[in-house]
Design a protein around this motif. Structure first.
Motif, PDB file in Angstrom:
ATOM      1  N   ASN A 130      -1.799   6.443  -4.601  1.00 35.42           N
ATOM      2  CA  ASN A 130      -2.198   5.278  -3.997  1.00 35.42           C
ATOM      3  C   ASN A 130      -3.215   4.655  -4.843  1.00 35.42           C
ATOM      4  N   ALA A 212       2.256  -2.423   5.730  1.00 42.21           N
ATOM      5  CA  ALA A 212       2.563  -1.172   5.044  1.00 42.21           C
ATOM      6  C   ALA A 212       1.959  -1.353   3.524  1.00 42.21           C
ATOM      7  N   PHE A 213       2.857  -2.119   2.951  1.00 40.90           N
ATOM      8  CA  PHE A 213       2.679  -2.350   1.382  1.00 40.90           C
ATOM      9  C   PHE A 213       1.358  -3.005   0.932  1.00 40.90           C
ATOM     10  N   ASP A 214       0.539  -3.665   2.015  1.00 46.90           N
ATOM     11  CA  ASP A 214      -0.919  -3.862   1.512  1.00 46.90           C
ATOM     12  C   ASP A 214      -1.849  -2.542   1.357  1.00 46.90           C
ATOM     13  N   SER A 217       0.580   2.333  -1.716  1.00 51.33           N
ATOM     14  CA  SER A 217       1.352   1.966  -3.093  1.00 51.33           C
ATOM     15  C   SER A 217       2.782   2.523  -3.004  1.00 51.33           C
ATOM     16  N   TRP A 218       3.478   1.857  -1.956  1.00 48.26           N
ATOM     17  CA  TRP A 218       4.886   2.224  -2.031  1.00 48.26           C
ATOM     18  C   TRP A 218       5.833   1.125  -2.668  1.00 48.26           C
ATOM     19  N   ASN A 219       6.539   1.452  -3.694  1.00 47.84           N
ATOM     20  CA  ASN A 219       7.300   0.596  -4.432  1.00 47.84           C
ATOM     21  C   ASN A 219       8.449  -0.049  -3.784  1.00 47.84           C
ATOM     22  N   LEU A 220       8.527  -1.328  -3.507  1.00 50.71           N
ATOM     23  CA  LEU A 220       9.384  -1.925  -2.828  1.00 50.71           C
ATOM     24  C   LEU A 220      10.274  -2.601  -3.782  1.00 50.71           C
ATOM     25  N   ALA A 225       7.311  -7.697   0.202  1.00 54.39           N
ATOM     26  CA  ALA A 225       6.492  -7.107   0.843  1.00 54.39           C
ATOM     27  C   ALA A 225       5.658  -7.533   1.897  1.00 54.39           C
ATOM     28  N   LYS A 226       5.444  -8.807   1.815  1.00 57.01           N
ATOM     29  CA  LYS A 226       4.535  -9.494   2.804  1.00 57.01           C
ATOM     30  C   LYS A 226       5.366  -9.857   4.087  1.00 57.01           C
ATOM     31  N   THR A 238      14.595   3.523   2.606  1.00 58.61           N
ATOM     32  CA  THR A 238      14.188   4.395   1.494  1.00 58.61           C
ATOM     33  C   THR A 238      15.496   4.371   0.790  1.00 58.61           C
ATOM     34  N   MET A 270      13.031   0.344  -0.602  1.00 60.27           N
ATOM     35  CA  MET A 270      11.862   1.061  -1.250  1.00 60.27           C
ATOM     36  C   MET A 270      12.270   2.409  -1.874  1.00 60.27           C
TER      37      MET A 270
END
Length: 884
Positions: A130, A212-214, A217-220, A225-226, A238, A270
């Motif tokens: 992260n 979640a993505f804010d 650091s999970w790669n979408l 992401a917003k 996933t 993701m």
């Protein structure tokens, strides 16, 4: 005026020139520089002349002009190191047995160290992927109630849990401007997913906030992401889960049917959550969906089903928030919450290795295990270095004449030390090369053993490469330093006359090192024995219920199964190999909730606590053969049991102030909207891991919509046929639900997977450590036998028996082994007692453990030295004496 008319060159540059310049060139160079200085002074002035002089001195600092560091000025450094290298190679090839022992021991030691270092690096890397790692925190909760509110002491770290209520996150964001964003997710939910002909029960889906993505650091891979988790009935999968349903087709915008009723749109894909994350999931369902399903719980401080994380703004100190928590509780918490309940803020860096809180969202690691493995790594490498030092110093007499000749022809002390250090470094480089090959060979087995995705490529990073190179150099220098120091102490005049002997100091040091090696070997054997005895103790411990041949079917809250539970139970029980069937929300070893429960005390006061809760049918207690301590179990003969009865365990009775179990029977209770009386007390049974004592538990009759598991007591005969028959019955009775089953003893024992894995890793590396120690012992015994070859031959001619010769070569070592055992017993007792403190139910370390370990240690050591001793004793004495 004299200084102006007769200026001199600057003092410090002149001193620097005289220090570094070769004496053969100094006079000419310095003269030329002074002449240039005088000319420049006349033309440009003193200041410019001094500046040019300084620059000229600096420019001349280069090879060819610099004086040699030491020794002869004509010394060819390349030739010297080439000679060192040749002599080193010759010595390695001349003494093949010792070289193989040294190289093999060092290679195994280095390989073990690197593998353990990879494991430790993985443990320490949790959540560090992260980018905001240092700014992420999570909320810990404590739920407790005192007879008199406000009288309890501050909670201990063990009293907190990560599992909490929904309104805490928004309240924190509103009250603390330092918080940039918060994120909540629920416990994993079990849902039936369908797409086309593909249907699976997913057990690791969570409802999650759109932030979640804010925070993480999970790669979408695809999606926004917003907005991906903003709308109801949206889901982010996933990559591995998406592949299961859609293959290589684009899943974005496609739908998945959940529990045959709800349609969800895939709004994002993701990458799988990294393996070094303290919690994982297979998909995120929008929290707005959950808010539509259960709107009332999002304002309920007493409803516990959420994990809350938040991101601090930059340059914010968490201490400023922690100091204001009491005011936060006072301002936001309901009245029942304020007296004895609170929250704490835990950094993400503590989540995996340091957190003591209960109800973790995933697995946790152990810093104790890291210390243990670090110790083993250091020990393995250390004994490999000890073996090198022992064998090198033991062979010092063979090299004594070489040292004498070298000194006689003018070899200096530093050149002799350099020779032996270069040999040591050369051996270490060969060992390191072999170690890399060993790692490449065993890494797949290490992955399986550790359960971690350890990659060979991690060793190729510049950090590892630099550490490896420096370590190899240090190992070579440290391993060779003492032997080199011993060897160069020999006096050439005495050595060449044959008047020399091994120093008593060197012999004593070797004995001390052998004792040290086998003290730790003894400790490792005790550790291995204790770990496996403890694991066996866990498997054979009386759990207080029957888990033998208990087949558990997970139907994932399916409404059709819940409504027809009794008829399905009757059909399954009709099978001749099925003796009992029950339905419940939870089974031992599986997830269960807690419930705010108020029970009448002995003096009539209603006291509220938060015990665990099992929701069961009337057949659960008989099926699991749980014994009653007082009162009765649920029964169809008492219709009011379904809504007005509660059973508790002995731990819960004690929690509410009862020492005699009969006294709580008939007392009033309220729990989750029910009121009634206590009808029974079950004896404590271990429904959780044996790492903890039995905790308070309440048991109530389950409403149909709370059921999830069916438990079947089956016969051990023809098990495969029985399972096949039950699967066919299930397909007929519940065609919409896949047949997902497990045996309770297997699933219950999964709680100890980390302990079993630790035991396997500990045993593997302990075995390697002992192997390296035995290699060194074998080398010393071989050398000792070689020194006494002629003595053994004379003794045999004079009639000495095989036993007496073996005893001659072994007696000194036997004394050392006994000393090692005596030292190792208290050390291992202390260390393993600390390890056992992590279990509520632990074995007793009696003298038998140490006796067996001592026997194994001495047996291994004697087996190592006996082979060479017997070989020496069986040699023909003519062969050992003919070259006298």
């Amino acid at each position: 005026m004299d200084q102006i008319s007769n200026p001199t060159p600057p003092r410090w540059p002149s001193l620097f020139l005289r220090w570094y310049c070769h004496p053969d060139y100094l006079e000419d160079i310095e003269g030329d520089l002074i002449e240039r200085f005088e000319t420049t002074t006349r033309v440009k002035g003193v200041k410019a002349a001094k500046w040019n002089y300084t620059k000229d001195v600096a420019r001349l600092f280069r090879p060819g002009i610099i004086r040699p560091l030491s020794g002869s000025y004509q010394l060819n450094q390349y030739g010297m190191f080439k000679n060192y290298f040749k002599v080193g190679i010759r010595n390695i090839l001349r003494h093949k047995a010792f070289s193989i022992i040294n190289i093999t021991g060092l290679a195994i030691g280095i390989a073990c160290c690197l593998l353990i270092l990879l494991y430790i690096n993985d443990e320490l890397s949790y959540d560090r992927y992260n980018k905001n790692f240092d700014r992420i925190y999570r909320v810990l909760h404590v739920y407790r109630n005192a007879e008199s509110p406000g009288t309890l002491p501050p909670p201990s770290p063990e009293e907190f849990q990560v599992w909490g209520s929904a309104p805490v996150g928004p309240a924190l964001k509103a009250d603390f401007p330092e918080i940039e964003s918060y994120f909540r997710f629920t416990s994993p939910v079990e849902l039936l997913f369908e797409h086309g002909s593909k249907r699976f029960q997913e057990d690791n889906m969570v409802f999650a906030d759109s932030t979640a993505f804010d925070i993480f650091s999970w790669n979408l891979i695809s999606g926004n992401a917003k907005t991906a988790l903003k709308e109801p009935n949206s889901i982010v999968l996933t990559l591995s889960t998406a592949m299961k349903y859609f293959g290589y087709d684009e899943p974005l915008g496609k739908t998945i049917t959940i529990d045959q009723t709800e349609t969800f749109v895939v709004t994002g894909i993701m990458e799988d959550v990294p393996s070094n994350s303290h919690f994982t999931f297979d998909g995120l369902i929008s929290m707005t969906t959950f808010q539509i399903w259960r709107p009332e719980i999002f304002d309920a401080w007493g409803y516990v089903d959420f994990y809350t994380y938040f991101l601090l703004k930059e340059n914010t100190h968490i201490e400023s928030l922690e100091s204001r928590i009491p005011d936060f509780i006072e301002h936001n918490g309901p009245e029942w919450y304020k007296a004895d309940n609170t929250i704490a803020l835990e950094p993400l860096s503590d989540a995996y290795l340091h957190s003591k809180a209960a109800r973790q969202p995933g697995t946790t690691g152990s810093y104790t295990n890291i210390y243990i493995f670090s110790f083993i790594a250091a020990f393995i490498l250390f004994i490999a270095c000890i073996n090198f030092m022992n064998l090198s110093t033991a062979r010092s007499m063979e090299r004594a004449k070489e040292i004498g000749v070298r000194k006689t022809v003018g070899a200096q002390r530093h050149s002799l030390i350099g020779q032996f250090l270069l040999e040591s470094i050369l051996l270490t480089i060969l060992a390191a090369t072999l170690a890399i090959a060993l790692i490449a060979l065993v890494l797949p087995f290490t992955r399986e053993l550790s359960g971690k995705a350890l990659l060979f490529s991690d060793l190729l990073s510049w950090q590892f490469t630099l550490l490896f190179a420096v370590s190899i150099l240090l190992i070579g220098l440290l391993s060779g330093s003492y032997p080199a120091w011993i060897l160069v102490k020999f006096k050439s005049s005495q050595v060449l006359k044959g008047n020399y002997k091994t120093s008593s100091g060197g012999t004593s040091l070797r004995k001390v090192l052998v004792v040290f090696q086998f003290t730790l070997s003894m400790s490792l054997i005790v550790g291995t024995a204790v770990i496996y005895t403890q694991l066996n103790h866990l498997r054979t411990q009386d759990l207080g219920f029957s888990d033998d041949q208990m087949l558990v079917i997970d139907f994932g809250w399916d409404g059709a199964v819940q409504r027809q539970a009794e008829s399905i139970k009757a059909e399954l029980k009709a099978h001749p190999k099925v003796s009992k069937v029950s339905a419940s929300r939870a089974v031992p070893g599986a997830f269960f909730p807690n419930a705010g429960t108020t029970i009448e005390s002995a003096d009539g006061e209603m006291i509220m606590h938060n015990p665990g809760i099992y929701e069961i049918d009337q057949d659960f207690i008989p099926t699991y053969e749980i014994e009653m301590a007082a009162g009765r179990a649920f029964s169809k003969d008492f219709p009011s049991d379904t809504t007005q009865a509660l059973i508790i365990n002995e731990a819960a009775a004690r929690l509410y102030g009862y020492t005699k179990m009969d006294d709580v029977i008939g007392k009033k209770f309220t729990q989750w909207g029910r009121e009634g009386t206590i009808v029974g007390v079950v004896k404590d049974f271990n429904y959780k891991s044996l790492h903890t004592k039995v905790e308070p538990l309440s048991i109530r009759y389950a409403p149909s919509n709370s059921l999830r598991h069916l438990s079947l007591k089956v016969s051990a005969d023809e098990m495969n046929t029985t399972i096949s028959d039950i699967e066919q019955q299930w397909a007929h009775l519940v065609p919409q639900r896949p047949f997902i089953y497990s045996f309770l003893d297997d699933s219950f024992n999964k709680q100890y997977e980390a302990d079993v894995r630790f035991g396997k890793i500990f045993t593997a590396f302990s075995g390697l450590a002992i192997l390296i120690a035995c290699l060194g012992l074998f080398g010393l015994t071989t050398y000792a036998a070689a020194l006494k070859t002629k003595e053994i031959g004379i003794r045999k001619i004079l009639g000495a028996s095989l036993f007496s010769i073996v005893t001659l070569l072994s007696k000194d070592y036997i004394k050392l082994f006994i000393i090692a055992v005596l030292i190792g017993i208290p050390i291992s007792w202390f260390v393993m007692n600390r390890w056992l403190d992590g279990f509520a139910y632990k074995m007793q370390m009696g003298p038998g453990v140490f006796f067996v370990a001592a026997f194994i240690c001495i047996f291994i050591a004697l087996s190592t030295i006996s082979w060479q001793s017997i070989q020496s004793a069986l040699r023909n004495p003519v062969d050992s004496l003919k070259d006298e």
